[in-house]
Design an enzyme around this catalytic site. Structure first.
Site, PDB file in Angstrom:
ATOM      1  N   GLU A 294     -26.591   3.704  39.237  1.00  0.00           N
ATOM      2  CA  GLU A 294     -27.727   3.457  38.333  1.00  0.00           C
ATOM      3  C   GLU A 294     -27.704   2.058  37.720  1.00  0.00           C
ATOM      4  O   GLU A 294     -28.749   1.494  37.393  1.00  0.00           O
ATOM      5  CB  GLU A 294     -27.778   4.521  37.230  1.00  0.00           C
ATOM      6  CG  GLU A 294     -28.178   5.906  37.734  1.00  0.00           C
ATOM      7  CD  GLU A 294     -27.001   6.747  38.207  1.00  0.00           C
ATOM      8  OE1 GLU A 294     -25.884   6.199  38.337  1.00  0.00           O
ATOM      9  OE2 GLU A 294     -27.191   7.956  38.451  1.00  0.00           O
TER      10      GLU A 294
ATOM     11  N   MET B 112     -13.085 -18.168  36.963  1.00  0.00           N
ATOM     12  CA  MET B 112     -13.488 -18.556  35.619  1.00  0.00           C
ATOM     13  C   MET B 112     -12.430 -18.144  34.599  1.00  0.00           C
ATOM     14  O   MET B 112     -12.134 -18.870  33.660  1.00  0.00           O
ATOM     15  CB  MET B 112     -14.837 -17.908  35.289  1.00  0.00           C
ATOM     16  CG  MET B 112     -15.464 -18.359  33.990  1.00  0.00           C
ATOM     17  SD  MET B 112     -15.683 -20.133  33.895  1.00  0.00           S
ATOM     18  CE  MET B 112     -17.329 -20.338  34.546  1.00  0.00           C
TER      19      MET B 112
ATOM     20  N   LYS C 267     -36.880  17.727  30.392  1.00  0.00           N
ATOM     21  CA  LYS C 267     -37.335  18.367  31.627  1.00  0.00           C
ATOM     22  C   LYS C 267     -38.519  19.305  31.393  1.00  0.00           C
ATOM     23  O   LYS C 267     -39.399  19.430  32.251  1.00  0.00           O
ATOM     24  CB  LYS C 267     -36.176  19.126  32.269  1.00  0.00           C
ATOM     25  CG  LYS C 267     -36.458  19.500  33.711  1.00  0.00           C
ATOM     26  CD  LYS C 267     -35.226  20.011  34.427  1.00  0.00           C
ATOM     27  CE  LYS C 267     -35.545  20.334  35.879  1.00  0.00           C
ATOM     28  NZ  LYS C 267     -34.362  20.859  36.584  1.00  0.00           N
TER      29      LYS C 267
ATOM     30  N   PHE D 241     -25.570  20.787  29.458  1.00  0.00           N
ATOM     31  CA  PHE D 241     -25.055  20.127  30.657  1.00  0.00           C
ATOM     32  C   PHE D 241     -25.773  18.794  30.881  1.00  0.00           C
ATOM     33  O   PHE D 241     -27.002  18.727  30.852  1.00  0.00           O
ATOM     34  CB  PHE D 241     -25.236  21.037  31.875  1.00  0.00           C
ATOM     35  CG  PHE D 241     -24.782  20.381  33.153  1.00  0.00           C
ATOM     36  CD1 PHE D 241     -23.435  20.023  33.321  1.00  0.00           C
ATOM     37  CD2 PHE D 241     -25.681  20.086  34.161  1.00  0.00           C
ATOM     38  CE1 PHE D 241     -23.009  19.401  34.474  1.00  0.00           C
ATOM     39  CE2 PHE D 241     -25.257  19.472  35.327  1.00  0.00           C
ATOM     40  CZ  PHE D 241     -23.918  19.126  35.485  1.00  0.00           C
ATOM     41  N   GLN D 242     -25.018  17.753  31.080  1.00  0.00           N
ATOM     42  CA  GLN D 242     -25.541  16.399  31.295  1.00  0.00           C
ATOM     43  C   GLN D 242     -26.462  15.935  30.176  1.00  0.00           C
ATOM     44  O   GLN D 242     -27.407  15.186  30.391  1.00  0.00           O
ATOM     45  CB  GLN D 242     -26.223  16.270  32.661  1.00  0.00           C
ATOM     46  CG  GLN D 242     -25.211  16.452  33.779  1.00  0.00           C
ATOM     47  CD  GLN D 242     -25.671  15.949  35.123  1.00  0.00           C
ATOM     48  OE1 GLN D 242     -26.862  15.993  35.447  1.00  0.00           O
ATOM     49  NE2 GLN D 242     -24.736  15.472  35.924  1.00  0.00           N
TER      50      GLN D 242
HETATM   51  C1  LIG Z   1     -20.130 -18.079  32.737  1.00  0.00           C
HETATM   52  C2  LIG Z   1     -21.362 -18.541  32.035  1.00  0.00           C
HETATM   53  C3  LIG Z   1     -21.521 -19.867  31.684  1.00  0.00           C
HETATM   54  C4  LIG Z   1     -22.691 -20.319  31.104  1.00  0.00           C
HETATM   55  N1  LIG Z   1     -22.835 -21.660  30.872  1.00  0.00           N
HETATM   56  C5  LIG Z   1     -24.047 -22.119  30.472  1.00  0.00           C
HETATM   57  C6  LIG Z   1     -24.311 -23.519  30.391  1.00  0.00           C
HETATM   58  O1  LIG Z   1     -23.448 -24.356  30.651  1.00  0.00           O
HETATM   59  N2  LIG Z   1     -25.549 -23.924  30.040  1.00  0.00           N
HETATM   60  C7  LIG Z   1     -26.554 -23.025  29.755  1.00  0.00           C
HETATM   61  O2  LIG Z   1     -27.675 -23.442  29.477  1.00  0.00           O
HETATM   62  N3  LIG Z   1     -26.324 -21.715  29.803  1.00  0.00           N
HETATM   63  C8  LIG Z   1     -25.110 -21.237  30.163  1.00  0.00           C
HETATM   64  N4  LIG Z   1     -24.921 -19.879  30.264  1.00  0.00           N
HETATM   65  C9  LIG Z   1     -26.026 -18.981  29.914  1.00  0.00           C
HETATM   66  C10 LIG Z   1     -26.091 -18.715  28.419  1.00  0.00           C
HETATM   67  O3  LIG Z   1     -25.134 -17.741  28.074  1.00  0.00           O
HETATM   68  C11 LIG Z   1     -27.502 -18.230  28.006  1.00  0.00           C
HETATM   69  O4  LIG Z   1     -27.846 -17.111  28.755  1.00  0.00           O
HETATM   70  C12 LIG Z   1     -28.566 -19.268  28.233  1.00  0.00           C
HETATM   71  O5  LIG Z   1     -28.144 -20.543  27.795  1.00  0.00           O
HETATM   72  C13 LIG Z   1     -29.832 -18.877  27.486  1.00  0.00           C
HETATM   73  O6  LIG Z   1     -30.922 -19.537  28.036  1.00  0.00           O
HETATM   74  P1  LIG Z   1     -32.206 -19.852  27.181  1.00  0.00           P
HETATM   75  O7  LIG Z   1     -31.827 -20.557  25.922  1.00  0.00           O
HETATM   76  O8  LIG Z   1     -33.144 -20.515  28.089  1.00  0.00           O
HETATM   77  O9  LIG Z   1     -32.752 -18.461  26.651  1.00  0.00           O
HETATM   78  P2  LIG Z   1     -33.191 -17.101  27.333  1.00  0.00           P
HETATM   79  O10 LIG Z   1     -32.071 -16.149  27.200  1.00  0.00           O
HETATM   80  O11 LIG Z   1     -33.822 -17.280  28.657  1.00  0.00           O
HETATM   81  O12 LIG Z   1     -34.258 -16.669  26.253  1.00  0.00           O
HETATM   82  C14 LIG Z   1     -35.566 -17.070  26.326  1.00  0.00           C
HETATM   83  C15 LIG Z   1     -36.095 -17.551  24.982  1.00  0.00           C
HETATM   84  O13 LIG Z   1     -37.471 -17.829  25.162  1.00  0.00           O
HETATM   85  C16 LIG Z   1     -38.253 -16.990  24.361  1.00  0.00           C
HETATM   86  N5  LIG Z   1     -39.412 -16.544  25.119  1.00  0.00           N
HETATM   87  C17 LIG Z   1     -39.532 -15.465  25.923  1.00  0.00           C
HETATM   88  N6  LIG Z   1     -40.755 -15.398  26.448  1.00  0.00           N
HETATM   89  C18 LIG Z   1     -41.418 -16.470  25.981  1.00  0.00           C
HETATM   90  C19 LIG Z   1     -42.736 -16.959  26.183  1.00  0.00           C
HETATM   91  N7  LIG Z   1     -43.619 -16.316  26.964  1.00  0.00           N
HETATM   92  N8  LIG Z   1     -43.084 -18.103  25.556  1.00  0.00           N
HETATM   93  C20 LIG Z   1     -42.212 -18.753  24.743  1.00  0.00           C
HETATM   94  N9  LIG Z   1     -40.964 -18.324  24.515  1.00  0.00           N
HETATM   95  C21 LIG Z   1     -40.576 -17.205  25.141  1.00  0.00           C
HETATM   96  C22 LIG Z   1     -37.364 -15.854  23.929  1.00  0.00           C
HETATM   97  O14 LIG Z   1     -37.788 -15.350  22.686  1.00  0.00           O
HETATM   98  C23 LIG Z   1     -35.990 -16.519  23.885  1.00  0.00           C
HETATM   99  O15 LIG Z   1     -35.776 -17.145  22.642  1.00  0.00           O
HETATM  100  C24 LIG Z   1     -23.731 -19.407  30.819  1.00  0.00           C
HETATM  101  C25 LIG Z   1     -23.569 -18.063  31.143  1.00  0.00           C
HETATM  102  C26 LIG Z   1     -22.415 -17.630  31.758  1.00  0.00           C
HETATM  103  C27 LIG Z   1     -22.310 -16.193  32.126  1.00  0.00           C
HETATM  104  C1  LIG Z   2     -18.399  -6.839  34.008  1.00  0.00           C
HETATM  105  C2  LIG Z   2     -17.601  -8.037  33.633  1.00  0.00           C
HETATM  106  N1  LIG Z   2     -16.268  -7.921  33.411  1.00  0.00           N
HETATM  107  C3  LIG Z   2     -15.542  -9.008  33.083  1.00  0.00           C
HETATM  108  C4  LIG Z   2     -16.122 -10.236  32.962  1.00  0.00           C
HETATM  109  C5  LIG Z   2     -15.289 -11.460  32.579  1.00  0.00           C
HETATM  110  N2  LIG Z   2     -15.299 -12.435  33.683  1.00  0.00           N
HETATM  111  C6  LIG Z   2     -16.124 -13.505  33.708  1.00  0.00           C
HETATM  112  S1  LIG Z   2     -15.985 -14.409  35.093  1.00  0.00           S
HETATM  113  C7  LIG Z   2     -14.772 -13.398  35.708  1.00  0.00           C
HETATM  114  C8  LIG Z   2     -14.143 -13.670  37.035  1.00  0.00           C
HETATM  115  C9  LIG Z   2     -15.111 -13.659  38.165  1.00  0.00           C
HETATM  116  O1  LIG Z   2     -14.381 -13.821  39.350  1.00  0.00           O
HETATM  117  P1  LIG Z   2     -15.124 -14.098  40.728  1.00  0.00           P
HETATM  118  O2  LIG Z   2     -16.216 -13.136  40.901  1.00  0.00           O
HETATM  119  O3  LIG Z   2     -14.126 -14.187  41.804  1.00  0.00           O
HETATM  120  O4  LIG Z   2     -15.795 -15.507  40.453  1.00  0.00           O
HETATM  121  P2  LIG Z   2     -15.131 -16.976  40.374  1.00  0.00           P
HETATM  122  O5  LIG Z   2     -15.030 -17.311  38.924  1.00  0.00           O
HETATM  123  O6  LIG Z   2     -13.809 -16.920  41.024  1.00  0.00           O
HETATM  124  O7  LIG Z   2     -16.095 -17.843  41.089  1.00  0.00           O
HETATM  125  C10 LIG Z   2     -14.501 -12.367  34.798  1.00  0.00           C
HETATM  126  C11 LIG Z   2     -13.482 -11.328  34.995  1.00  0.00           C
HETATM  127  C12 LIG Z   2     -17.521 -10.305  33.182  1.00  0.00           C
HETATM  128  N3  LIG Z   2     -18.187 -11.451  33.058  1.00  0.00           N
HETATM  129  N4  LIG Z   2     -18.222  -9.205  33.538  1.00  0.00           N
END
Ligand SMILES: Cc1cc2nc3c(=O)[nH]c(=O)nc-3n(C[C@H](O)[C@H](O)[C@H](O)COP(=O)(O)OP(=O)(O)OC[C@H]3O[C@@H](n4cnc5c(N)ncnc54)[C@H](O)[C@@H]3O)c2cc1C
Ligand SMILES: Cc1ncc(C[n+]2csc(CCOP(=O)(O)OP(=O)(O)O)c2C)c(N)n1
Ligand SMILES: [Mg+2]
Lengths: 598, 172
Positions: free
Chosen positions: A62, A494, A174, A124-125
């Site tokens: 899911e 990472m 249900k 159940f469930q």
């Molecule tokens: C491992 C990892 C590393 C990351 N590193 C980075 C990084 O280096 N740089 C980076 O940028 N991000 C990074 N992120 C992502 C980060 O965590 C955020 O998800 C991201 O920066 C959010 O993007 P955003 O500010 O565009 O907002 P979003 O999460 O896309 O939110 C959208 C915003 O726009 C608004 N909005 C929605 N619809 C509308 C509309 N129709 N008109 C106007 N506004 C609207 C919402 O209210 C909200 O405030 C990383 C994520 C991970 C998992």
């Molecule tokens: C569900 C979940 N569990 C744990 C994490 C923490 N986490 C972030 S990146 C990462 C490792 C990912 O490894 P891999 O898929 O091999 O990617 P790589 O960084 O090596 O490119 C982990 C464990 C997460 N982001 N999501």
């Protein structure tokens, strides 16, 4: 039989609850449901069986149903639809719901529930689905009365897609599904209480124009909200940025909102953003944030974030404004409406811009660009992960195919963001806010369902891909030719990178031990498996992958030691970026406070 | 507009008009606990003729930025009709009701009655060894009376929490 399920609007005969649900979905434009059956939703499955208008994709978990619906929604701009059973079906969906909540993805998730008279009896469930999903959704409903059923479904779609989009759960006991009732069409009047503001205030727009015209060091910081606002918003953003001659950066969620090949594009900003984007943010005197939420991955240390800039922030959600960063000019509105108003006001306003100052600013930016922060060296046999993504980008371009990219979470995700170029919105699906490993494969599945002829590639890590690998079976069943492109570095890279930086190189539990043979794994799921061991294999394998019209897993052996650069360490400022490995050894600038951050 | 750069704490009495439907209170309380906001007091009851609207009064505190955030977060909940910051929007009246049980005999009883009279607390139940006082007023006034009852023989207290309304002719 299908006419009994979906009768013409004029018919008033009573239908079962399940039929009412399907009828409402159809009227809301649903073409496909991602789901998994169980006792509580059998009546809906029975109704699905007896009609042809709505297609059902049977996932294998899911959580994957929700991610698939997210991929479908993000790549089409439509609302994604999910159907799961009560109890474990609903709880399995929760991760997907939170993912959609944090990334503002419109989803309607139907959950089965035990009959109303058993609710609260530990039946159940039974799970308290509305209780569990209250903080996981934009809104949720438990339908306890037949006469509220159709109107609740219509309302759920309105709530999911309007304002700041998000996931909505409808919990369906249900007895409601098997009971008889009357269908009612979507209401014509406005919602009683939920009316998000889409048109911006004209005075605020004029203030923004004034500031941007007078700016000497402006920057546009555009995020996922521009994608949420539909492709027109991206076109308007591009038009505005070009007519005003401004530098533009995108968040991870905003990639594609501005064409990556455009000379005014600075690349992604933030923790793993480019040197030029972050330095431009830091040095700006006027910042225009449109549809981005000042996420901590973007701002770095808040008290050092763009310290000398006057900030304009346009967002459809007032709670995004002044949440993390105080701004001088808040604008509440839809990104497309804001940009439209801004362009009109810009043209109306007679004043010119400070050309010499802008020219000097661009010279400064070009100097920062000169650092070539994304430079890497591919030499020898070992494949650099950056090179693998770059070649993937170039060869997909060369193929001329419409290409959609999804990712898992980790280093590969960042390399995908840095080295794959996006010219258009809705082509890039990634889990940004929640950072959910296991997102990419099911999301790609949803994208492929929506775009059967497109090239859909999940750029994956060898650890993440195992989190929803069961969906290979779904790909086979529906002949969805999704490509999984694994950057296999044998590590949770990472995690390993952070351990190297913050924990003295003690690589606790981050080695990917006992991996499957991905080639055989692909084959056992009726797909094609391929491996690229050395740099010489890479192009051939990518070309083959693109050419094969079946699900493919490509296992690319990449440099195990590679780290993602540039990097702003947690708790550091934009101008304290690490650009190369040497700087990690040199102490790296991570404060104790920074160590506590995620 | 309030000054968002102000980092000092202030109290805010916020009135929230909501759909009177199940789960709406859980949504509001979950918002406060989930996002780490303070709840100093919270009251709720239906307020319109057909019982479709409820009014919640929340007393909270935080920096100006946090209070603005609380209001924006409340306002984006789907069943919320209106959010008003009574503290910010001008003069308002706040009241709370308390039921206060005091037990004792002899001079303690006399003392309790005298103090109750001075504070305009009403006796709503009496036995030979106890009283229940009903008192309405500001939170501080209730606090003061309860503090005085403690040495006299305070048994227990039940309070409603604060309800508030703006002064003058205009409604929410
Ligand atoms: C491992 C990892 C590393 C990351 N590193 C980075 C990084 O280096 N740089 C980076 O940028 N991000 C990074 N992120 C992502 C980060 O965590 C955020 O998800 C991201 O920066 C959010 O993007 P955003 O500010 O565009 O907002 P979003 O999460 O896309 O939110 C959208 C915003 O726009 C608004 N909005 C929605 N619809 C509308 C509309 N129709 N008109 C106007 N506004 C609207 C919402 O209210 C909200 O405030 C990383 C994520 C991970 C998992
Ligand atoms: C569900 C979940 N569990 C744990 C994490 C923490 N986490 C972030 S990146 C990462 C490792 C990912 O490894 P891999 O898929 O091999 O990617 P790589 O960084 O090596 O490119 C982990 C464990 C997460 N982001 N999501
Ligand atoms: Mg890995």
């Amino acid at each position: 039989m299908s006419s009994a399920i979906l009768p013409a609007a004029s018919e008033t005969q009573s239908m079962t609850g399940a039929e009412i649900v399907l009828r409402a979905l159809k009227e809301q434009g649903v073409e496909v449901i991602f789901g998994y059956p169980g006792g509580a939703v059998l009546p809906i499955y029975d109704a699905i069986f007896q009609q042809n208008a709505i297609r059902h994709i049977l996932v294998r978990h899911e959580q994957a149903a929700v991610h698939a619906a997210e991929g479908y929604a993000r790549s089409t701009g439509k609302v994604g639809c999910v159907l799961v059973t009560s109890g474990p079906g609903a709880t399995n969906a929760v991760t997907g719901l939170v993912d959609a909540l944090l990334d503002s993805i419109p989803i309607v998730c139907l959950t089965g529930q035990v009959p109303t008279h058993l609710i609260g009896n530990d039946a159940f469930q039974e799970a308290d689905t509305t209780g569990i999903t209250r903080p996981a959704t934009k809104h949720n409903y438990l339908v306890k009365q037949m006469d509220r059923l159709a109107s609740t479904v219509h309302e759920a779609f309105y709530v999911a897609r309007s304002g700041r989009p998000g996931p909505v759960v409808i919990d369906l006991p249900k007895d409601i599904l098997i009971g008889k009732g009357q269908y009612s069409p979507p209401p014509s009047q406005e919602h009683r209480s939920y009316r998000p503001q889409t048109e911006p205030d004209a005075g605020q727009i004029r203030k923004a124009v004034r500031l941007l015209k007078e700016a000497r060091r402006p920057v546009v910081y555009a995020g996922g909200g521009v994608i949420n606002a539909g492709p027109e918003a991206s076109a308007l953003l591009t038009k505005f940025v070009r007519m005003a001659g401004l530098p533009c950066t995108n968040t991870l969620m905003g990639l594609g909102a501005y064409p990556s090949s455009d000379p005014q594009f600075l690349g992604m900003l933030g923790m793993h953003g480019t040197y030029e984007a972050n330095m431009a943010m830091h040095g700006s005197d006027v910042m225009f944030n449109i549809g981005a939420r000042f996420d901590d991955r973007v701002t770095g240390r808040l008290n050092a974030f763009a310290p000398n800039s006057v900030k304009i922030h346009a967002d459809i959600d007032p709670s995004s404004i002044n949440k993390n960063v105080k701004v001088e000019v808040p604008i509440v509105g839809d990104a497309a409406a804001v940009l439209r108003a801004l362009i009109a006001a810009w043209e109306e306003d007679g004043a010119g811009q400070d050309r010499p100052a802008l020219a000097a600013w661009w010279r400064q930016i070009d100097e920062w660009r000169g650092r070539s922060c994304l430079h890497y060296v591919q030499e020898g046999r070992i494949i650099k992960p950056q090179h693998a993504v770059k070649r993937l980008y170039e060869l997909t371009q060369e193929s001329g195919r419409e290409t959609f990219i999804t990712t898992e979470v980790g280093q590969h995700q960042m390399w995908a963001a840095q080295y794959f170029g996006f010219e258009k919105p809705n082509r890039w699906m990634t889990s940004g806010g929640l950072g959910t490993m296991g997102y990419g494969l099911p999301a790609a599945m949803g994208v492929q369902v929506a775009h059967p002829d497109a090239l859909v590639i999940d750029i994956a890590g060898e650890a993440s891909i195992l989190m929803n690998i069961q969906e290979m079976s779904t790909l086979a069943q529906y002949r969805l030719p999704v490509k999984v492109f694994i950057l296999n570095n044998q590590y949770m890279g990472m995690v390993r990178q952070w351990q190297e930086l913050l924990h003295g190189g003690r690589y606790s539990e981050s080695y990917s031990e006992a991996l499957p043979d991905f080639v055989k794994l692909a084959e056992s799921f009726h797909g094609v498996g391929m491996r690229a061991e050395t740099a010489d294999d890479l192009d051939r394998v990518i070309r083959e992958m693109i050419a094969i019209d079946r699900p493919v897993i490509v296992d690319v052996a990449v440099d195990e030691k590679e780290n993602v650069f540039p990097m702003i360490p947690s708790g550091a400022a934009h101008n304290e970026m690490l650009l190369a490995p040497g700087q990690i050894a040199a102490g790296s600038g991570v404060t104790d406070e920074g160590t506590a951050l995620v | 507009m309030p000054d968002a750069s102000d980092n000092s704490f202030r109290a805010a009495t916020i009135a929230v008009l909501v759909e009177n439907e199940s789960g709406v209170l859980a949504r509001v309380i979950g918002l406060f606990s989930g996002r780490g906001y303070n709840i100093d007091s919270l009251t709720v009851a239906p307020v319109d003729a057909d019982g479709k609207l409820s009014r919640i009064t929340v007393v909270t505190s935080g920096t100006e930025m946090v209070i603005e955030q609380i209001k924006a977060q409340l306002d984006r909940l789907v069943p919320v009709h209106k959010v008003a910051d009574l503290t910010l929007e001008g003069p308002h009246v706040s009241r709370e009701l308390a039921l206060i049980k005091v037990a004792g005999s002899g001079s303690g009883r006399q003392e309790a009655l005298r103090l109750a009279d001075a504070f305009r607390a009403r006796v709503v139940d009496a036995t030979t060894e106890s009283f229940v006082f009903e008192m309405t007023g500001s939170g501080e006034k209730l606090d003061a009376f309860i503090a005085l009852m403690r040495p006299v023989g305070l048994v227990e207290v039940s309070r409603t929490g604060v309800v508030s309304i703006a002064r003058g002719a205009k409604g929410l």
